[in-house]
Scaffold this motif. Structure first.
Motif, PDB file in Angstrom:
ATOM      1  N   GLU A   1      45.084 -27.057  21.054  1.00 23.55           N
ATOM      2  CA  GLU A   1      45.898 -26.222  21.942  1.00 23.55           C
ATOM      3  C   GLU A   1      46.976 -27.089  22.562  1.00 23.55           C
ATOM      4  O   GLU A   1      46.686 -28.143  23.118  1.00 23.55           O
ATOM      5  CB  GLU A   1      44.976 -25.619  23.025  1.00 23.55           C
ATOM      6  CG  GLU A   1      45.661 -24.938  24.175  1.00 23.55           C
ATOM      7  CD  GLU A   1      46.479 -23.721  23.749  1.00 23.55           C
ATOM      8  OE1 GLU A   1      47.713 -23.852  23.685  1.00 23.55           O
ATOM      9  OE2 GLU A   1      45.875 -22.657  23.486  1.00 23.55           O
ATOM     10  N   ASP A   2      48.241 -26.662  22.440  1.00 23.97           N
ATOM     11  CA  ASP A   2      49.331 -27.488  22.968  1.00 23.97           C
ATOM     12  C   ASP A   2      49.652 -27.195  24.433  1.00 23.97           C
ATOM     13  O   ASP A   2      50.299 -27.991  25.091  1.00 23.97           O
ATOM     14  CB  ASP A   2      50.605 -27.330  22.117  1.00 23.97           C
ATOM     15  CG  ASP A   2      51.098 -25.899  22.100  1.00 23.97           C
ATOM     16  OD1 ASP A   2      50.258 -24.993  21.908  1.00 23.97           O
ATOM     17  OD2 ASP A   2      52.297 -25.673  22.280  1.00 23.97           O
TER      18      ASP A   2
ATOM     19  N   ASP B   1      44.510 -22.888  18.255  1.00 22.74           N
ATOM     20  CA  ASP B   1      45.684 -22.107  18.652  1.00 22.74           C
ATOM     21  C   ASP B   1      46.671 -22.142  17.485  1.00 22.74           C
ATOM     22  O   ASP B   1      46.987 -23.214  16.967  1.00 22.74           O
ATOM     23  CB  ASP B   1      46.303 -22.729  19.912  1.00 22.74           C
ATOM     24  CG  ASP B   1      47.597 -22.041  20.303  1.00 22.74           C
ATOM     25  OD1 ASP B   1      47.688 -20.814  20.129  1.00 22.74           O
ATOM     26  OD2 ASP B   1      48.515 -22.736  20.784  1.00 22.74           O
TER      27      ASP B   1
ATOM     28  N   GLY C   1      49.851 -21.304  17.475  1.00 23.16           N
ATOM     29  CA  GLY C   1      51.223 -21.679  17.834  1.00 23.16           C
ATOM     30  C   GLY C   1      51.302 -23.116  18.295  1.00 23.16           C
ATOM     31  O   GLY C   1      51.145 -23.415  19.476  1.00 23.16           O
TER      32      GLY C   1
ATOM     33  N   LYS D   1      45.339 -13.785  22.599  1.00 21.58           N
ATOM     34  CA  LYS D   1      45.655 -14.192  23.965  1.00 21.58           C
ATOM     35  C   LYS D   1      46.410 -13.062  24.650  1.00 21.58           C
ATOM     36  O   LYS D   1      47.223 -12.421  23.986  1.00 21.58           O
ATOM     37  CB  LYS D   1      46.559 -15.429  23.950  1.00 21.58           C
ATOM     38  CG  LYS D   1      45.876 -16.708  23.535  1.00 21.58           C
ATOM     39  CD  LYS D   1      46.948 -17.795  23.551  1.00 21.58           C
ATOM     40  CE  LYS D   1      46.353 -19.164  23.291  1.00 21.58           C
ATOM     41  NZ  LYS D   1      47.402 -20.198  23.305  1.00 21.58           N
TER      42      LYS D   1
HETATM   43 CA    CA Z   1      50.510 -22.722  21.661  1.00 22.72          CA
END
Ligand code: CA
Length: 226
Positions: free
Chosen positions: A8-9, A52, A54, A102
Motif C-alpha cells: 500500500e503506497d 493495493d 493503485g 475502498k
Molecule cells: Ca494506492
C-alpha cells in the motif's frame, strides 16, 4: 506464525493496516512500492498478501500476476477503489483470490482475512476424491487429471474440491460462496465465475472436458460424473 505482506503506497492506510494486523497477532510488513513488494515477498514468503492495485511504480494487476507466479501458495486479496471496480475481474484472472473495494471497514477486512486464513490453514479432511479422470488428494492439496498434476491456486483447489465431492449434484452459488469464501455474498459473485473459468481452462489444458463443470444458469454449478 502467520505472515502478511501489506502492499500500500498511502502511508496512513498502510500503517493503520499493519498496526491492526499486528494487534491481531499476525506478523505484518508494509511495502509502499511494487518493487519493494517483490523483494519483501521473496524474503518473507508471506501466507497472505494484501495488495493495493493503485501503486506508483508498477501496475497493480501486473504485480499481482508476478506475485502469484512466485508464490503459488499465498493468498492474495486485492484492494481497489470503487471507481476502478472494473479491475477486479482482471485481478482475479491474474491470480487474486478475493478483493475488497475502498473505502472498506477495517472490521470487515479483518473478518475476511481471518476467514481466508482459517480455511487455508485448516487441516483438510484426510481423503481422496476421484471423478472420471480427476483425482484430488485433499490432504496434500494436490489435483491430478490422469497422471498429470494441475497447478491450482488455493481457492481453485477449494472450489474444485467442493464441486467434486458432490459430483453429479448441483451445488448452489450461495453454497459455494459460503464454503469456499466463507461469506454470504449479496452482490455480484464475479469471484466465483472467474474461478470456474480458470478451472475449466486448466482442465482443458490437461485433456479433460471443460464442460465437466456444468453451469446451471443463475443457480449454481455441477461437476458431471458421466
Ligand atoms: Ca494506492
Amino acid at each position: 506464525m502467520t505472515r502478511l505482506l501489506v502492499v500500500e503506497d498511502d502511508p496512513a492506510i498502510g500503517s493503520e493496516l499493519v498496526n491492526a494486523l499486528t494487534g491481531q497477532g499476525y506478523i505484518a510488513r508494509l511495502a509502499a512500492t511494487g518493487q519493494r513488494a517483490i523483494e519483501d515477498a521473496r524474503e518473507v514468503a508471506p501466507d497472505l498478501i494484501l495488495l493495493d492495485l493503485g501503486l506508483p511504480d508498477i501496475d497493480g494487476v501486473d504485480l499481482c500476476r508476478r506475485l502469484r507466479s512466485e508464490l503459488p501458495q499465498a493468498l492474495i486479496v486485492v484492494l481497489t477503489a470503487r471507481s476502478r471496480e472494473f479491475e477486479v475481474v482482471v485481478a482475479l484472472d491474474a491470480g487474486a483470490d478475493d478483493y475488497l473495494t475502498k473505502p472498506f471497514r477495517l472490521t470487515e477486512l479483518m473478518a475476511r482475512l481471518r476467514a481466508h486464513l482459517r480455511r487455508h490453514q485448516a487441516m483438510p479432511e484426510d481423503r481422496m476424491v476421484a471423478v472420471g479422470a480427476l483425482r484430488l488428494d485433499v490432504a496434500a492439496r494436490r489435483a491430478f487429471v490422469s497422471e498429470t498434476e494441475l497447478e491450482l491456486r488455493p481457492k481453485e483447489f477449494d472450489l474444485l474440491t467442493a464441486l467434486a465431492r458432490r459430483a453429479g449434484e448441483m451445488v448452489s452459488r450461495e453454497q459455494l460462496m459460503d464454503e469456499v469464501w466463507d461469506t454470504n455474498w449479496f452482490g455480484p459473485t464475479k469471484t466465483l465465475d472467474v474461478h470456474v473459468s480458470a478451472l475449466r481452462r486448466k482442465l482443458a489444458e490437461h485433456g479433460e472436458d471443460p464442460l465437466r463443470i456444468a453451469t446451471l444458469r443463475g443457480r449454481g454449478y455441477r461437476y458431471e460424473v458421466g
